[in-house]
Design an enzyme around this catalytic site. Structure first.
Site, PDB file in Angstrom:
ATOM      1  N   ARG A  52       0.852  -1.204   0.000  1.00 29.49           N
ATOM      2  CA  ARG A  52       0.000   0.000   0.000  1.00 29.49           C
ATOM      3  C   ARG A  52       0.879   1.241   0.000  1.00 29.49           C
ATOM      4  NH1 ARG A  52      -1.589   1.691   4.532  1.00 29.49           N
ATOM      5  NH2 ARG A  52      -2.269  -0.321   5.350  1.00 29.49           N
ATOM      6  N   TYR A 105     -17.087  15.280 -16.639  1.00 27.15           N
ATOM      7  CA  TYR A 105     -17.448  13.874 -16.465  1.00 27.15           C
ATOM      8  C   TYR A 105     -18.497  13.754 -15.350  1.00 27.15           C
ATOM      9  CZ  TYR A 105     -16.840   8.967 -15.273  1.00 27.15           C
ATOM     10  OH  TYR A 105     -17.048   7.651 -15.000  1.00 27.15           O
ATOM     11  N   ASP A 177      -8.371  17.894 -15.715  1.00 28.39           N
ATOM     12  CA  ASP A 177      -8.633  16.496 -16.074  1.00 28.39           C
ATOM     13  C   ASP A 177      -8.238  16.346 -17.544  1.00 28.39           C
ATOM     14  OD1 ASP A 177      -9.714  14.069 -16.904  1.00 28.39           O
ATOM     15  OD2 ASP A 177     -11.434  14.220 -15.563  1.00 28.39           O
ATOM     16  N   LYS A 202      -8.789   5.048 -19.647  1.00 26.90           N
ATOM     17  CA  LYS A 202      -9.147   5.490 -20.993  1.00 26.90           C
ATOM     18  C   LYS A 202      -7.918   5.424 -21.905  1.00 26.90           C
ATOM     19  CE  LYS A 202     -12.945   6.118 -18.695  1.00 26.90           C
ATOM     20  NZ  LYS A 202     -13.285   7.374 -18.070  1.00 26.90           N
TER      21      LYS A 202
HETATM   22  C1  PLP Z   1     -13.784   7.915 -16.855  1.00 29.30           C
HETATM   23  C2  PLP Z   1     -13.447   9.311 -16.473  1.00 29.30           C
HETATM   24  C3  PLP Z   1     -13.188   9.653 -15.142  1.00 29.30           C
HETATM   25  C4  PLP Z   1     -13.313   8.675 -14.011  1.00 29.30           C
HETATM   26  O1  PLP Z   1     -12.369   7.661 -14.056  1.00 29.30           O
HETATM   27  P1  PLP Z   1     -12.598   6.150 -13.561  1.00 29.30           P
HETATM   28  O2  PLP Z   1     -11.332   5.492 -13.936  1.00 29.30           O
HETATM   29  O3  PLP Z   1     -13.817   5.621 -14.256  1.00 29.30           O
HETATM   30  O4  PLP Z   1     -12.829   6.228 -12.079  1.00 29.30           O
HETATM   31  C5  PLP Z   1     -12.816  10.960 -14.873  1.00 29.30           C
HETATM   32  N1  PLP Z   1     -12.746  11.894 -15.850  1.00 29.30           N
HETATM   33  C6  PLP Z   1     -13.002  11.611 -17.127  1.00 29.30           C
HETATM   34  C7  PLP Z   1     -12.907  12.675 -18.167  1.00 29.30           C
HETATM   35  C8  PLP Z   1     -13.382  10.318 -17.484  1.00 29.30           C
HETATM   36  O5  PLP Z   1     -13.666  10.047 -18.772  1.00 29.30           O
END
Ligand code: PLP
Length: 386
Positions: A52, A105, A177, A202
């Site tokens: 961890r 998101y 983000d 992603k």
């Molecule tokens: C999918 C996504 C998230 C969240 O991420 P997870 O891995 O699903 O927790 C945050 N921001 C954007 C732009 C996303 O597409």
């Protein structure tokens, strides 16, 4: 290998990915271990005590992440939302206020509104492509400015450099983000942001086979990194070794994948733009997009995500989303395979009834790296069936 001065694709392949000194294995091993033997009490080997707190596979990914974004430190989490949670929990306290884009998101909106809202953190949603609206939303209690560009799902472009300047004048932590663009196409830290957030699920992972998240901290934000790293250690939302390995592996091809994603998406955007059933195409690579010039300045490519509004409204949008064959109907994005998503009832169902609600006429496409002619044929047959 020191990759500090290497270019992006070289860093993506080599940063943090030194061969195994014991065997010469080109790929560093997956340290699938929870704990580490000590040479006497407190005699740690390489600082490793318990996974961890630290694991070599995760460390390798964190070095790679930092190198990709031109940051000083990376942290790898169990998911994108776990990364967001650790950051926000570290910098905010009850009574504080956050500014977020009105088109972020859905899960980010839900985390801030419902989880942090229950702890008396308030938020204001604004169109972050409108600097005056952002300026007007800043309050004495504001601690964080949260930017997503291109936004999800309407692909709005916000000016990171201008927003970072505005945020810093007000003493805010400026967060971007960068999931949609990926560091191959956009480098928010170089534009002045303090922290970059990723859902590595992603584009960074890139193969729809792992859930993960990341934070990367700008040079000079060491103290903030140390505090968030403590939260990660103390609260525990780390990525596991195998997930970290898959993400590192995906990252090595990020540059070439993003080029192909961008080429394919532009071809599809142009095809859709010509069709009478499509009211609007939201893709920053099109000259008709209101953020096109800014995107061309701030990004080195326009990415693989695009959305469309159908002239026939919700019914036509649902039919479109359920008629494609190569584009599979699924949540998520950023993988090598193409996906279609109906945001108002899928990815953005959690923001229905809020100001972040997505119109029912909108369909989102994650354009993969298949042969573009096959993708265009799928779009054509779908349009024929509307
Ligand atoms: C999918 C996504 C998230 C969240 O991420 P997870 O891995 O699903 O927790 C945050 N921001 C954007 C732009 C996303 O597409």
């Amino acid at each position: 290998m020191n990759t500090d001065h290497a270019r992006f694709d070289t860093r993506a392949i080599h940063a943090g990915q030194a061969f195994d000194p014991t065997t010469g294995a080109v790929i560093p091993p997956i340290y699938q271990t929870s704990t580490y033997v000590q040479d006497g009490i407190g005699g740690l080997r390489g600082g490793y005590e318990y996974s961890r707190g630290g694991n070599p596979t995760r460390d390798a990914l964190e070095a790679q992440l930092a190198a990709l974004e031109g940051g000083a430190h990376g942290l790898s989490f169990a998911s994108g939302l776990a990364a967001e949670d650790a950051l926000l929990r570290t910098v905010l306290a009850p009574g504080d206020h956050v500014i977020i884009g009105n088109d972020v998101y859905g899960g980010t909106h839900r985390l801030i509104r419902r989880v942090f809202g229950a702890w008396d953190v308030r938020d204001t949603t604004v169109d972050t492509s409108d600097l005056d609206a952002v300026r007007a939303a800043i309050e004495p209690a504001t601690g964080v400015l949260w930017i997503e560009t291109p936004s999800n799902p309407l692909m709005k472009i916000s000016d990171v450099a201008a927003l970072a300047e505005l945020g810093h004048e007000a003493g805010l932590v400026v967060v971007v983000d960068n999931t949609f663009a990926s560091p191959a196409l956009q480098q928010p830290l170089a534009l002045g942001a303090d922290v970059v957030v990723h859902s590595t699920t992603k584009y960074l992972g890139g193969h729809s086979d792992v859930v993960g998240g990341a934070l990367v901290f700008a040079a000079g934000r060491d103290e903030l990194h140390d505090r968030v790293k403590f939260t990660q250690f103390a609260a525990g939302a780390v990525s596991g070794p195998f997930d970290a390995f898959l993400t590192s592996r995906g990252i090595k091809t990020l540059g070439v994948r993003m080029q192909r994603h961008s080429q394919n998406a532009l071809a599809i955007a142009r095809r859709l733009e010509e069709h009478a059933a499509i009211e609007q195409v939201y893709y920053p690579g099109l000259e008709s997009h209101p953020g096109h010039e800014l995107a061309a300045r701030q990004m080195s490519g326009f990415g693989g995500m695009l959305s469309i509004a159908l002239a026939g409204g919700g019914e036509a949008a649902r039919r479109f989303a359920e008629s494609t064959t190569l584009f599979q109907l699924a949540e998520s994005l950023g993988g090598v395979e193409s996906l279609v998503n109906y945001p108002s009832e899928m990815t953005h169902a959690s923001v229905r009834g809020t100001e972040a609600e997505v119109p029912e006429s909108v369909v989102r496409l994650s354009v993969g790296i298949e042969d573009v002619d096959d993708l265009l044929a799928d779009i054509d047959q779908t349009l024929d069936r509307l």
